[in-house]
Design a protein around this motif. Sequence first.
Motif, short mmCIF file in Angstrom:
data_model
loop_
_atom_site.label_atom_id
_atom_site.label_comp_id
_atom_site.label_asym_id
_atom_site.label_seq_id
_atom_site.Cartn_x
_atom_site.Cartn_y
_atom_site.Cartn_z
N UNK A 58 0.83 -1.20 0.00
CA UNK A 58 0.00 0.00 0.00
C UNK A 58 0.87 1.26 0.00
N UNK A 59 1.92 1.26 0.80
CA UNK A 59 2.79 2.43 0.87
C UNK A 59 3.53 2.66 -0.45
N UNK A 60 3.97 1.59 -1.08
CA UNK A 60 4.67 1.73 -2.36
C UNK A 60 3.73 2.17 -3.48
N UNK A 61 2.46 1.80 -3.37
CA UNK A 61 1.47 2.22 -4.39
C UNK A 61 0.96 3.64 -4.15
N UNK A 62 1.29 4.23 -3.00
CA UNK A 62 0.79 5.58 -2.71
C UNK A 62 1.26 6.60 -3.74
N UNK A 63 2.53 6.51 -4.15
CA UNK A 63 3.07 7.53 -5.04
C UNK A 63 2.41 7.53 -6.42
N UNK A 64 2.34 6.40 -7.14
CA UNK A 64 1.69 6.46 -8.45
C UNK A 64 0.22 6.85 -8.38
N UNK A 65 -0.48 6.36 -7.38
CA UNK A 65 -1.91 6.71 -7.27
C UNK A 65 -2.09 8.16 -6.83
N UNK A 66 -1.18 8.66 -5.99
CA UNK A 66 -1.26 10.07 -5.60
C UNK A 66 -0.98 10.97 -6.80
N UNK A 67 -0.03 10.56 -7.65
CA UNK A 67 0.24 11.32 -8.87
C UNK A 67 -0.98 11.34 -9.79
N UNK A 68 -1.64 10.18 -9.92
CA UNK A 68 -2.85 10.10 -10.74
C UNK A 68 -3.93 11.02 -10.20
N UNK A 69 -4.19 10.95 -8.90
CA UNK A 69 -5.24 11.78 -8.31
C UNK A 69 -4.94 13.26 -8.39
N UNK A 70 -3.70 13.64 -8.09
CA UNK A 70 -3.34 15.05 -8.12
C UNK A 70 -3.41 15.60 -9.54
N UNK A 71 -2.95 14.80 -10.50
CA UNK A 71 -3.02 15.24 -11.90
C UNK A 71 -4.47 15.43 -12.34
N UNK A 72 -5.32 14.50 -11.94
CA UNK A 72 -6.74 14.62 -12.29
C UNK A 72 -7.34 15.89 -11.70
N UNK A 73 -7.07 16.13 -10.42
CA UNK A 73 -7.61 17.32 -9.77
C UNK A 73 -7.08 18.58 -10.44
N UNK A 74 -5.77 18.61 -10.72
CA UNK A 74 -5.16 19.81 -11.28
C UNK A 74 -5.68 20.09 -12.69
N UNK A 75 -5.76 19.06 -13.52
CA UNK A 75 -6.13 19.27 -14.92
C UNK A 75 -7.63 19.50 -15.06
N UNK A 76 -8.42 18.59 -14.53
CA UNK A 76 -9.87 18.65 -14.76
C UNK A 76 -10.54 19.71 -13.90
N UNK A 77 -10.31 19.65 -12.59
CA UNK A 77 -11.07 20.54 -11.71
C UNK A 77 -10.51 21.96 -11.72
N UNK A 78 -9.20 22.12 -11.71
CA UNK A 78 -8.67 23.48 -11.78
C UNK A 78 -9.04 24.14 -13.10
#
Length: 402
Positions: free
Chosen positions: A39-59
């Motif tokens: 779970x800890x090792x998967x945090x980074x790729x999934x956090x990048x996915x979520x942050x990119x989605x928020x930044x691109x779509x919602x911003x």
Amino acid sequence: MTERPSPVRDASGRPESEQQPLPPARFAYDRQTWKEIAHLLANLPLALLGFTYVAVVLFTGGMLTLTVIGFPLLAAGLVGARQLGKMERARARALLNVEVAEPSPLPLRGGRDGFFPQLWQALKDPVGWRTVLYDFIRLPWGILTFTIALTSLFVLWPVLPFIARGLTNADRAMVRGLLSPSDELERRIAELESDRGVVVDTAAADLRRIERDLHDGAQARLVNLAMGLGLAKEKLLEDPDTAASMVAEAHGEVKLALQELRDLARGIHPAVLTDRGLDAALSAVSSRCTVPVKVTVDLLARPVAAIEGIAYFTVSELLQNVSKHSAAKSASVDVWRSDDRLLIQVRDDGRGGASMDGGTGMQGLADRLDAVDGLFVIDSPRGGPTTVTAELPWRDRTPGQG
């Protein structure tokens, strides 16, 4: 004699069948520890996915709200954020043993409410906004946990189980705090969905009753009236006396049909309620009760027509029950306002024993009031007296409303 094999035990000496779903962290790398590390090792790729989605779509959608397409894009982004939250809840269940309930879906009913109401429903979705917050704050946390977990695998591996437990406990807290449904909100949504079904069923039943009353009563009488007038027309020259007698019968049929139509209209919405309000309407309905009824209405203003109508039909049905079932000698109706609630109390000195499941329509009244956020309480001990209290939300009537 063959010896019974002893139960398989873990390192702490307890049988495997008695182990807890989440074993304590220890130096040995067990299954749960490897799940937490994954779970800890998967945090980074999934956090990048979520942050990119928020930044691109919602911003982007937020910045474009000055244009026509901004709000629909923002609403679509929030709907998509729900799917990211669903993925994170599934990951937490699989790797962290965290059971997080799924929130209720958005109440979008296939365009029946119109585009703008559905757009507003999506824009104010608290589940979507909490998921956006979760994805926004996860990037620095994902970088930190990924770095610590990966480094500890090679440098601090003896104490990694304890490090993994501490870091994943923070993950568990974030999932529970931001991705769990709001208990109060979900309860209210469930109540409103249930109440909407009650309102629809009640309206359908009322329409069927009106149709049945029209078909079996006034419509049939008017058909007979037309046939009688047709026969009278044929006999008008041959037998004037018989024709006159038939016209007289038709006149009586007209009076009965008019009375039935008046009764039907009163059952839908009485004119006296529209014109003069609850005081006059309840006085009129109490005059048709078989026992003397004292009516007291203490209202300085009139509520909206929908609440006024529900109050009228509630009292009307309760007084019908008094006439049919109570064997009372007297009854009273009190209506007053307390803050933002309209209160109704109907009392009788009859034999009591009224209940929701007594076949007197009490449950139907309770369902109708519950559908508009009202209350319905019966106090009816055996031997009487019976007191029924109803409570409705008060909404002021706007100027010009009939």
